[in-house]
Scaffold this motif. Structure first.
Motif, PDB file in Angstrom:
ATOM      1  N   ASP A   1     -38.439  -4.113 -18.676  1.00  0.00           N
ATOM      2  CA  ASP A   1     -39.148  -3.492 -17.561  1.00  0.00           C
ATOM      3  C   ASP A   1     -40.402  -4.332 -17.301  1.00  0.00           C
ATOM      4  OD1 ASP A   1     -40.509  -1.939 -15.736  1.00  0.00           O
ATOM      5  OD2 ASP A   1     -40.281  -0.064 -16.853  1.00  0.00           O
TER       6      ASP A   1
ATOM      7  N   VAL B   1     -35.688 -11.723 -23.836  1.00  0.00           N
ATOM      8  CA  VAL B   1     -34.708 -10.818 -23.218  1.00  0.00           C
ATOM      9  C   VAL B   1     -33.321 -11.412 -23.385  1.00  0.00           C
ATOM     10  CG1 VAL B   1     -34.064  -9.624 -21.077  1.00  0.00           C
ATOM     11  CG2 VAL B   1     -36.458 -10.138 -21.546  1.00  0.00           C
TER      12      VAL B   1
ATOM     13  N   GLY C   1     -35.040  -3.454 -28.266  1.00  0.00           N
ATOM     14  CA  GLY C   1     -33.885  -2.615 -27.934  1.00  0.00           C
ATOM     15  C   GLY C   1     -34.041  -1.852 -26.629  1.00  0.00           C
ATOM     16  N   ALA C   2     -35.229  -1.858 -26.062  1.00  0.00           N
ATOM     17  CA  ALA C   2     -35.464  -1.144 -24.798  1.00  0.00           C
ATOM     18  C   ALA C   2     -35.036  -2.036 -23.625  1.00  0.00           C
ATOM     19  CB  ALA C   2     -36.932  -0.783 -24.664  1.00  0.00           C
ATOM     20  N   PRO C   3     -34.625  -1.424 -22.521  1.00  0.00           N
ATOM     21  CA  PRO C   3     -34.307  -2.242 -21.341  1.00  0.00           C
ATOM     22  C   PRO C   3     -35.568  -2.971 -20.854  1.00  0.00           C
ATOM     23  CG  PRO C   3     -33.611   0.043 -21.022  1.00  0.00           C
ATOM     24  CD  PRO C   3     -34.391  -0.009 -22.293  1.00  0.00           C
TER      25      PRO C   3
ATOM     26  N   GLU D   1     -23.663  -4.941 -24.437  1.00  0.00           N
ATOM     27  CA  GLU D   1     -24.616  -3.856 -24.162  1.00  0.00           C
ATOM     28  C   GLU D   1     -26.073  -4.257 -24.357  1.00  0.00           C
ATOM     29  OE1 GLU D   1     -23.181  -3.000 -28.434  1.00  0.00           O
ATOM     30  OE2 GLU D   1     -22.082  -2.993 -26.569  1.00  0.00           O
ATOM     31  N   LEU D   2     -26.336  -5.411 -25.011  1.00  0.00           N
ATOM     32  CA  LEU D   2     -27.713  -5.873 -25.209  1.00  0.00           C
ATOM     33  C   LEU D   2     -28.203  -6.789 -24.088  1.00  0.00           C
ATOM     34  CD1 LEU D   2     -27.763  -6.511 -29.069  1.00  0.00           C
ATOM     35  CD2 LEU D   2     -28.758  -4.606 -27.807  1.00  0.00           C
TER      36      LEU D   2
ATOM     37  N   SER E   1     -40.812  -1.933 -28.022  1.00  0.00           N
ATOM     38  CA  SER E   1     -40.075  -2.723 -27.041  1.00  0.00           C
ATOM     39  C   SER E   1     -38.683  -3.130 -27.490  1.00  0.00           C
ATOM     40  CB  SER E   1     -40.867  -3.990 -26.698  1.00  0.00           C
ATOM     41  OG  SER E   1     -42.104  -3.634 -26.128  1.00  0.00           O
TER      42      SER E   1
ATOM     43  N   LYS F   1     -31.712  -6.354 -22.214  1.00  0.00           N
ATOM     44  CA  LYS F   1     -32.580  -5.575 -23.110  1.00  0.00           C
ATOM     45  C   LYS F   1     -33.473  -6.523 -23.907  1.00  0.00           C
ATOM     46  CE  LYS F   1     -29.804  -1.487 -23.410  1.00  0.00           C
ATOM     47  NZ  LYS F   1     -29.283  -0.440 -24.227  1.00  0.00           N
TER      48      LYS F   1
END
Length: 198
Positions: free
Chosen positions: A153, A196, A149-151, A169-170, A147, A173
């Protein structure tokens, strides 16, 4: 003319008429009988043709219903087979879900003993048990989710906190995973509890 001659003439004139009349009447009766029989035969043929057409229509209707029934049964059979395969594939879901807190405790224990030189033997034993348990879970189709670093969901993650993102950019994520998520085959067994970035 004498009466006698008149009587003879009458007899000769009437006699042929009386002899011919029954023959003509018989012929007319025969023709009428034949016509009546033909008419009755035609009516019977028409009735039989109507019955045949009705029977053919009924057979066609029954054939269509049979084909629909066969298609429905085939769809039912496929659906039941698919559901049965899903049940067999995920049969141990509750048991495997119950093992996940044990895995969490092992991971916490391993993290707590990471810097302790005196507990090296204990740590080694815990690692052996942990690895064995993880191999068993993997053989049953259970895999941990990655999980960090992943967007984010919602289908896989459960957000328990939002924290400021260190960079643009984070944002949106997963920055930290407090409880690891697991998949059972292609299904979420347990959602990952994550923080998040915002």
């Amino acid at each position: 003319m004498s009466k006698k001659n008149q009587n003879i003439n009458k007899e000769t004139k009437e006699q042929p008429k009386t002899e011919e009349a029954p023959e003509i009447m018989d012929i007319i009766d025969d023709e009428n009988t034949e016509m009546a029989e033909e008419t009755a035969e035609m009516a019977e043929n028409a009735r039989l043709q109507d019955e045949l057409d009705a029977a053919r229509a009924e057979i066609e209707k029954e054939k269509k219903e049979y084909l629909f029934l066969m298609a429905d049964f085939d769809n039912y059979r496929k659906r039941v087979t698919r559901e049965k395969a899903d049940i067999l594939k995920n049969a141990g879901e509750k048991v495997l879900f119950g093992l996940l807190p044990i895995v969490d405790d092992f991971e916490r224990g391993l993290a707590a003993t990471a810097g302790d030189a005196d507990g090296a033997a204990v740590r080694e034993g815990m690692e052996l048990i942990y690895n064995k348990l993880m191999k068993y879970l993997e053989s049953q189709g259970v895999k941990p989710m990655e999980s960090n670093g992943a967007p984010f969901d919602a289908d896989f993650h459960e957000a328990i906190a939002t924290i400021p993102a260190p960079s643009e950019e984070l944002k949106g994520k997963v920055l930290d995973t407090t409880t690891k998520g697991y998949m059972l085959n292609d299904k979420v067994l347990r959602h990952a509890k994550v923080a998040v970035g915002e």
